[in-house]
Design a protein around this motif. Structure first.
Motif, mmCIF file in Angstrom:
data_model
loop_
_atom_site.group_PDB
_atom_site.id
_atom_site.type_symbol
_atom_site.label_atom_id
_atom_site.label_comp_id
_atom_site.label_asym_id
_atom_site.label_seq_id
_atom_site.Cartn_x
_atom_site.Cartn_y
_atom_site.Cartn_z
ATOM 1 N N LEU A 18 -0.767 9.113 4.556
ATOM 2 C CA LEU A 18 -0.539 8.903 3.130
ATOM 3 C C LEU A 18 -1.848 8.640 2.383
ATOM 4 O O LEU A 18 -2.048 9.108 1.267
ATOM 5 C CB LEU A 18 0.404 7.704 2.982
ATOM 6 N N ASP A 19 -2.750 7.892 3.019
ATOM 7 C CA ASP A 19 -3.979 7.521 2.321
ATOM 8 C C ASP A 19 -5.144 8.420 2.715
ATOM 9 O O ASP A 19 -6.285 8.099 2.486
ATOM 10 C CB ASP A 19 -4.315 6.052 2.614
ATOM 11 N N GLY A 53 -21.069 0.390 -8.630
ATOM 12 C CA GLY A 53 -19.640 0.447 -8.908
ATOM 13 C C GLY A 53 -18.801 -0.311 -7.907
ATOM 14 O O GLY A 53 -17.790 0.167 -7.447
ATOM 15 N N ALA A 63 -13.738 -1.330 -9.935
ATOM 16 C CA ALA A 63 -15.055 -1.060 -10.508
ATOM 17 C C ALA A 63 -15.580 0.312 -10.104
ATOM 18 O O ALA A 63 -16.395 0.899 -10.810
ATOM 19 C CB ALA A 63 -16.038 -2.135 -10.060
ATOM 20 N N SER A 64 -15.107 0.856 -8.972
ATOM 21 C CA SER A 64 -15.652 2.132 -8.519
ATOM 22 C C SER A 64 -14.868 3.320 -9.067
ATOM 23 O O SER A 64 -15.184 4.452 -8.744
ATOM 24 C CB SER A 64 -15.653 2.168 -6.989
ATOM 25 N N LYS A 117 1.420 9.095 -6.049
ATOM 26 C CA LYS A 117 1.751 10.493 -5.749
ATOM 27 C C LYS A 117 2.716 11.028 -6.793
ATOM 28 O O LYS A 117 2.589 12.155 -7.265
ATOM 29 C CB LYS A 117 2.397 10.589 -4.359
ATOM 30 N N SER A 156 -5.094 11.959 2.114
ATOM 31 C CA SER A 156 -4.905 13.305 1.590
ATOM 32 C C SER A 156 -5.989 13.697 0.607
ATOM 33 O O SER A 156 -6.089 14.853 0.229
ATOM 34 C CB SER A 156 -3.528 13.418 0.953
ATOM 35 N N ASP A 157 -6.812 12.761 0.156
ATOM 36 C CA ASP A 157 -7.881 13.119 -0.768
ATOM 37 C C ASP A 157 -9.119 13.502 0.031
ATOM 38 O O ASP A 157 -9.676 12.701 0.770
ATOM 39 C CB ASP A 157 -8.199 11.945 -1.694
ATOM 40 N N GLU A 158 -9.519 14.762 -0.125
ATOM 41 C CA GLU A 158 -10.603 15.258 0.726
ATOM 42 C C GLU A 158 -11.973 14.764 0.283
ATOM 43 O O GLU A 158 -12.964 14.994 0.946
ATOM 44 C CB GLU A 158 -10.574 16.790 0.777
ATOM 45 N N ARG A 159 -12.035 14.050 -0.871
ATOM 46 C CA ARG A 159 -13.350 13.632 -1.359
ATOM 47 C C ARG A 159 -13.872 12.392 -0.652
ATOM 48 O O ARG A 159 -15.040 12.053 -0.747
ATOM 49 C CB ARG A 159 -13.274 13.324 -2.862
ATOM 50 N N VAL A 160 -12.969 11.670 0.022
ATOM 51 C CA VAL A 160 -13.393 10.411 0.620
ATOM 52 C C VAL A 160 -13.853 10.618 2.050
ATOM 53 O O VAL A 160 -13.188 11.303 2.823
ATOM 54 C CB VAL A 160 -12.231 9.398 0.607
ATOM 55 N N TRP A 207 0.853 4.122 -2.865
ATOM 56 C CA TRP A 207 0.605 5.552 -2.646
ATOM 57 C C TRP A 207 1.765 6.383 -3.158
ATOM 58 O O TRP A 207 1.580 7.425 -3.784
ATOM 59 C CB TRP A 207 0.370 5.840 -1.161
ATOM 60 N N LEU A 224 0.363 5.502 7.418
ATOM 61 C CA LEU A 224 -0.927 5.148 6.832
ATOM 62 C C LEU A 224 -1.957 5.205 7.947
ATOM 63 O O LEU A 224 -1.636 4.979 9.099
ATOM 64 C CB LEU A 224 -0.887 3.725 6.264
ATOM 65 N N GLU A 264 0.835 -1.202 0.000
ATOM 66 C CA GLU A 264 0.000 0.000 0.000
ATOM 67 C C GLU A 264 0.870 1.252 0.000
ATOM 68 O O GLU A 264 0.595 2.207 -0.732
ATOM 69 C CB GLU A 264 -0.937 -0.011 1.213
ATOM 70 N N ARG A 292 -4.859 11.252 -8.985
ATOM 71 C CA ARG A 292 -5.886 11.533 -7.987
ATOM 72 C C ARG A 292 -6.785 10.317 -7.831
ATOM 73 O O ARG A 292 -7.830 10.226 -8.458
ATOM 74 C CB ARG A 292 -6.681 12.758 -8.390
ATOM 75 N N ILE A 293 -6.318 9.385 -7.041
ATOM 76 C CA ILE A 293 -7.107 8.187 -6.742
ATOM 77 C C ILE A 293 -7.617 8.368 -5.316
ATOM 78 O O ILE A 293 -6.821 8.549 -4.403
ATOM 79 C CB ILE A 293 -6.241 6.923 -6.810
ATOM 80 N N PRO A 294 -8.930 8.342 -5.102
ATOM 81 C CA PRO A 294 -9.443 8.620 -3.756
ATOM 82 C C PRO A 294 -8.987 7.599 -2.723
ATOM 83 O O PRO A 294 -8.589 7.954 -1.618
ATOM 84 C CB PRO A 294 -10.961 8.584 -3.930
#
Lengths: 273, 417
Positions: B13-14, B415, A150-151, A136, B16-20, A132, B226, A128, A141-143
């Motif tokens: 590290l995992d 999805g 699939a998502s 990076k 940092s994306d504010e959308r989740v 990351w 993480l 993992e 930009r992977i959430p």
């Protein structure tokens, strides 16, 4: 990506050389006597119309198909790429047009598929972190890397596929239509990425229908037409020359359209004057 | 802006994306699992609901149903078909099927009778020969698939008949062989239970392992920046699991106790679960089941994966057959016929392994067989004729497959593959 690559040939040295490679599917010759060279630190664009044999050529190099005849030399050695595993071992990484991702697995599992860290007790944390870091570096930009593929959106999947090909420190990376499904910004990012990969001394083969993208990054443009070589161009070749080589005629649908447009605008200009 | 940047750099590290949305609390974890169920990732829900309904209905109809000794009996029965079902999980994960597991188990039980009782082989030798023979049959199916492109559905349908024929042939005209009652194999299949202290001790293990592994994983993840799941979730889950298992052990010990044979099933499930989730082989199995071509292009030896899964399936079917011979103390022409096949497949599907490949777990065999066996046991207690029992089991299988299909459609539209 940050660690030093070892075993890469010096820039400008030929990594991959194809001589008279042919491929028949039954009575159809998809490729006839193809010659091609890829040097280290060089981007070679492979262009051609639909059915020109671009994807077949990529599949031969990726070990999906065996050539019917001809020789493939890799780093000066003649090799038989008889399975995808062999291609990967040699250092030929491929991003296929259909991306070849497993939708039921998450991003980490897809990135490391077939090359997991510590096979008898998977090192999930290590994988993992590596995932990351890699994403990076690609400014991807992977959430979340723990969501199934699939998502993800089309562009995100493309990024994952490219990231995966770089994971194994390949000598050559082949990209089949890498920008076809991408937005403007993501296309620019992929092109940047291709240049970064080239500057590290890798050979890059890129297939694209988008002449703008091709000319933006390619050092040489190899044109295929109906399964044969139809000229090698530099990026400063005119659009017209390229289109002529791709379609096989100076008189073609594209040139006719341009002529018509030119006359139309000329007529318009004449009227208004 | 710069404050924002700082925040992003300080985050894990995992993270940092504010959308989740992140579920960092116990409540959040509950919310996440509700989301998962809504999107068609049912997990253990159908099993839990099924068990509640089944036990309520049957205990109303016959109070003996929930008596400790009846449950102990049920666990003895679970082990045989459960082990067969474990093999089925392997081939279902590939999106293939093995219809011959019933015949294979019958043949293995006949082989035990013939080799051990009639020919005088040592019992462990006979067991080894039967299991290896089963694995070889699996290898044949895999070769038919790999080399000739024969669908596993057809290959194993042919195998169903051929193996049944072989079973009848080696049993000869008498048609049944009794196994000696006093032998360890039969005692293992009928009588042997764990001492109470051992069963309580073993019931503590999963919770302890969960906490130890969870803490280790947590410290490793924190060390490399993480995020990790909150301690409260981990401890709650471990506590609930331990309480449930301790209660089960306590209740079963009021009867005869926990059967060793059931212990064997659980051990096999845990081993297979480790292999499927924590090894490269398991990852490859899921990949082949999800997208065979993608797996091939990643350099996975798809043929070897097929071979290993079919061999495991038939080998486990043989082992299940041997245990059912031990359970019945006989090798007969009836062994492995009837509903054994479908029960094994139904158990895997009910437990949550998809018929369409790429989704499922080893635990589905264990959970599914408990559901199937609860129904079968309840119907036996009610003295229903086998005609009715077949119809009801068939209905349950149909419902399980419908739930699987609906969940799959829901996953696709949400999805989640």
């Amino acid at each position: 990506m940050t660690q030093e690559r070892s075993g890469l040939p010096p820039k400008g040295e030929t990594i991959l050389k194809l001589t008279k490679v042919s491929k028949n599917f039954g009575a159809v010759s998809a490729l006839t006597d193809i010659d091609m060279e890829v040097k280290a630190g060089e981007v070679v664009a492979l262009v051609g119309d639909n059915g020109a044999g671009k994807s077949t050529l990529v599949k031969i190099l990726a070990g999906v198909h065996l050539p019917s005849s001809g020789t493939v030399e890799f780093c000066g050695r003649e090799v038989a790429i008889d399975s995808p595993g062999t291609a990967l071992e040699l250092g030929i990484a491929t991003v296929f047009q259909d991306l070849a991702l497993c939708e039921n697995l998450d991003v980490v599992a897809n990135l490391f598929l077939g090359h997991e860290m510590s096979p008898w007790g998977l090192d999930e944390v290590g994988m993992e972190v590596r995932a990351w870091t890699l994403l990076k570096e690609l400014a991807a930009r992977i959430p979340s890397v723990r969501e199934p593929i699939a998502s993800l959106s089309g562009g995100q999947r493309q990024t994952v596929a490219i990231a995966r090909s770089l994971l194994l420190n390949p000598k050559i990376i082949m990209l089949d239509e890498p920008t076809a499904a991408l937005g403007v910004a993501q296309t620019a990012e992929v092109l940047n990425l291709i240049e970064r990969v080239r500057d590290r001394g890798l050979g890059v083969i890129i297939i694209s229908h988008n002449m703008e993208d091709v000319r933006a990054v390619a050092d040489r443009i190899v044109v295929l037409r109906l399964g044969r070589n139809n000229g090698i161009f530099t990026p400063d070749a005119s659009n017209q020359e390229l289109v002529a080589a791709i379609t096989g005629a100076t008189e073609n649908a594209v040139s006719r359209r341009q002529e018509r447009k030119a006359t139309e605008s000329h007529e318009k200009g004449g009227l208004s004057a | 802006m710069s404050a924002d940047m700082n925040k992003a750099q300080n985050a894990a590290l995992d993270r940092s994306d504010e959308r989740v949305r992140h579920n960092d609390t116990l409540l959040g974890a509950a919310k996440a699992s509700i989301d998962r169920i809504r999107s068609g990732d049912l997990g253990m829900l159908p099993v839990a609901l099924g068990l509640i309904i089944i036990s309520t209905v049957f205990s109303i109809l016959n109070p003996v149903y929930l008596a400790p000794n009846n449950l102990v009996n049920m666990l003895f029965d679970c082990a045989t078909v459960g082990i067969i079902s474990l093999g089925i999980v392997c081939v279902l994960l590939l999106g293939e099927i093995d219809l011959s597991v019933g015949s294979m188990s019958g043949l293995a039980s006949a082989m035990i009778g013939v080799l051990w009782v009639n020919q005088g082989f040592p019992v462990y030798g006979a067991i080894a020969i039967a299991v290896v023979f089963g694995a070889m049959i699996g290898a044949v199916y895999a070769q038919l698939y790999n080399r000739l492109g024969m669908p596993s559905f057809i290959a194993t349908l042919a195998g169903l008949l051929a193996l049944l024929g072989l079973q009848l042939y080696i049993l000869g005209p008498t048609g049944s062989i009794n196994l000696p009652y006093a032998s360890p194999l039969v005692r293992f299949g009928q009588i042997l239970v764990m001492p109470a202290w051992l069963s309580h001790g073993l019931a503590l293990l999963p919770g302890l392992v969960m906490i130890v592994m969870g803490l280790r994983m947590r410290s490793r993840r924190l060390a490399v920046n993480l995020s990790s799941s909150p301690l409260s979730t981990l401890i709650t889950r471990a506590a609930v699991l331990t309480l449930a298992l301790e209660f089960a052990a306590f209740y079963l010990n009021k009867g005869r106790g926990v059967p060793w044979m059931f212990g064997l099933l659980v051990a096999l499930v845990i081993i297979l679960n480790y292999a499927l989730t924590r090894t490269k082989w398991g990852r490859s199995v899921f990949a082949v089941g999800g997208n065979k071509e993608a797996a091939r292009r990643s350099g996975i030896n798809v043929r070897a994966i097929y071979t290993s899964c079919f061999m495991l399936c038939s080998g486990l079917a043989a082992l299940g057959g041997i245990l059912s011979a031990a359970r019945l103390a006989s090798s007969s022409q009836q062994a492995g016929t009837g509903d054994v096949n479908l029960n094994a497949i139904a158990a895997a599907v009910i437990g949550g392994t998809s018929l369409f490949g790429g989704r499922g777990s080893a635990y589905s065999a264990l959970l599914g067989i408990i559901v199937i066996q609860s129904i079968s046991n309840g119907l036996t207690l009610l003295n229903l004729s086998s005609s009715l029992r077949y119809m009801i089991t068939g209905g349950v299988l149909a419902i399980a497959v419908i739930v699987d299909s609906l969940a799959r459609q829901s996953r696709a539209s949400n999805g989640r593959a």
